[in-house]
Write an enzyme that holds these catalytic residues in place. Sequence first.
Site, PDB file in Angstrom:
ATOM      1  N   ALA A  13      49.035  46.936  54.878  1.00  0.00           N
ATOM      2  CA  ALA A  13      48.551  47.397  56.192  1.00  0.00           C
ATOM      3  C   ALA A  13      47.108  47.893  56.097  1.00  0.00           C
ATOM      4  O   ALA A  13      46.312  47.690  57.019  1.00  0.00           O
ATOM      5  CB  ALA A  13      49.456  48.503  56.707  1.00  0.00           C
ATOM      6  N   ASP A  71      42.195  38.061  46.279  1.00  0.00           N
ATOM      7  CA  ASP A  71      42.836  38.413  45.015  1.00  0.00           C
ATOM      8  C   ASP A  71      41.809  39.191  44.214  1.00  0.00           C
ATOM      9  O   ASP A  71      40.629  38.825  44.191  1.00  0.00           O
ATOM     10  CB  ASP A  71      43.277  37.152  44.266  1.00  0.00           C
ATOM     11  CG  ASP A  71      44.333  37.482  43.221  1.00  0.00           C
ATOM     12  OD1 ASP A  71      45.297  38.200  43.556  1.00  0.00           O
ATOM     13  OD2 ASP A  71      44.189  37.042  42.066  1.00  0.00           O
ATOM     14  N   TYR A 157      42.903  51.287  39.120  1.00  0.00           N
ATOM     15  CA  TYR A 157      42.131  51.750  37.960  1.00  0.00           C
ATOM     16  C   TYR A 157      40.964  52.660  38.348  1.00  0.00           C
ATOM     17  O   TYR A 157      40.151  53.021  37.490  1.00  0.00           O
ATOM     18  CB  TYR A 157      41.607  50.532  37.169  1.00  0.00           C
ATOM     19  CG  TYR A 157      42.723  49.649  36.659  1.00  0.00           C
ATOM     20  CD1 TYR A 157      43.381  49.933  35.467  1.00  0.00           C
ATOM     21  CD2 TYR A 157      43.153  48.541  37.393  1.00  0.00           C
ATOM     22  CE1 TYR A 157      44.419  49.144  35.008  1.00  0.00           C
ATOM     23  CE2 TYR A 157      44.199  47.742  36.940  1.00  0.00           C
ATOM     24  CZ  TYR A 157      44.826  48.050  35.752  1.00  0.00           C
ATOM     25  OH  TYR A 157      45.863  47.273  35.299  1.00  0.00           O
TER      26      TYR A 157
HETATM   27  P1  IMP Z   1      45.293  43.158  44.738  1.00  0.00           P
HETATM   28  O1  IMP Z   1      44.391  41.984  44.716  1.00  0.00           O
HETATM   29  O2  IMP Z   1      45.045  44.059  45.897  1.00  0.00           O
HETATM   30  O3  IMP Z   1      46.733  42.779  44.564  1.00  0.00           O
HETATM   31  O4  IMP Z   1      44.920  44.060  43.472  1.00  0.00           O
HETATM   32  C1  IMP Z   1      45.421  43.771  42.179  1.00  0.00           C
HETATM   33  C2  IMP Z   1      45.275  44.972  41.278  1.00  0.00           C
HETATM   34  O5  IMP Z   1      43.924  45.106  40.851  1.00  0.00           O
HETATM   35  C3  IMP Z   1      45.623  46.300  41.927  1.00  0.00           C
HETATM   36  O6  IMP Z   1      46.994  46.570  41.829  1.00  0.00           O
HETATM   37  C4  IMP Z   1      44.797  47.264  41.085  1.00  0.00           C
HETATM   38  O7  IMP Z   1      45.459  47.582  39.901  1.00  0.00           O
HETATM   39  C5  IMP Z   1      43.565  46.452  40.736  1.00  0.00           C
HETATM   40  N1  IMP Z   1      42.480  46.715  41.719  1.00  0.00           N
HETATM   41  C6  IMP Z   1      41.977  45.858  42.634  1.00  0.00           C
HETATM   42  N2  IMP Z   1      40.994  46.445  43.357  1.00  0.00           N
HETATM   43  C7  IMP Z   1      40.893  47.709  42.887  1.00  0.00           C
HETATM   44  C8  IMP Z   1      40.062  48.821  43.252  1.00  0.00           C
HETATM   45  O8  IMP Z   1      39.237  48.772  44.180  1.00  0.00           O
HETATM   46  N3  IMP Z   1      40.247  49.940  42.543  1.00  0.00           N
HETATM   47  C9  IMP Z   1      41.158  50.038  41.527  1.00  0.00           C
HETATM   48  N4  IMP Z   1      41.961  49.056  41.168  1.00  0.00           N
HETATM   49  C10 IMP Z   1      41.829  47.879  41.836  1.00  0.00           C
END
Ligand code: IMP
Length: 203
Positions: A13, A71, A157
């Site tokens: 969301a 992604d 992270y």
């Molecule tokens: P997604 O693409 O939103 O599924 O992100 C995949 C994973 O990358 C997340 O679960 C985080 O562990 C890491 N990640 C992506 N973007 C960020 C950010 O802006 N800050 C911290 N971790 C991130």
Amino acid sequence: MNMGRVVLASGNAGKLRELGELLAPLGLDLRPQSEWRTPEADENGLSFVENALIKARHAAAHTGLPAIADDSGLVVPALGGEPGIHSARFSREGTDAANNARLLTEMNTLGGEQRAAHFYCAMVMMRHPRDPAPVISTGQWHGRILMAPRGDGGFGYDPLFLVPGENCTSAELPVATKNRLSHRGQAVAGLLAALRRAADDGD
Ligand code: IMP
């Protein structure tokens, strides 16, 4: 300019709200794929771009609408690019705390330049599942991995990611500052510019 209804290949969301606001100038009616009960795509690509394409194609095929997907993750060159596309499930538990703990363990012998890391985000917009020329935009945010977490904002992270120039972690930044600097902010800005160009060219 009105590009009509577009499906977002995510159930998040927060992402829907943020992207909806950023893409508002294009007149997009952005809807979550859950409105069509879209099952999860099989993200079996080896790169962020491939996985974003897979998610967008899957959502476009399931809904019959143009689709946007992203992604993202953290890349540590000294770890051969890990956690990379495995960022969300780097640890067995898959929680932010466990993922951060695993990252610290993997890096405990690394110092200096070897602690360099960057967040990476790929964003894709596909007009239909067989679109041969999807719009692709990427963003990178370079920093360093600390020895211990700092700050409690953000997610993932963020508490370990030291932002050069700001002298704090991305978990300590105000949300607006993070959105301006981040990999996602850059990728969204690039997508917006590319979609505007495509609309102006009558694509
Ligand atoms: P997604 O693409 O939103 O599924 O992100 C995949 C994973 O990358 C997340 O679960 C985080 O562990 C890491 N990640 C992506 N973007 C960020 C950010 O802006 N800050 C911290 N971790 C991130």
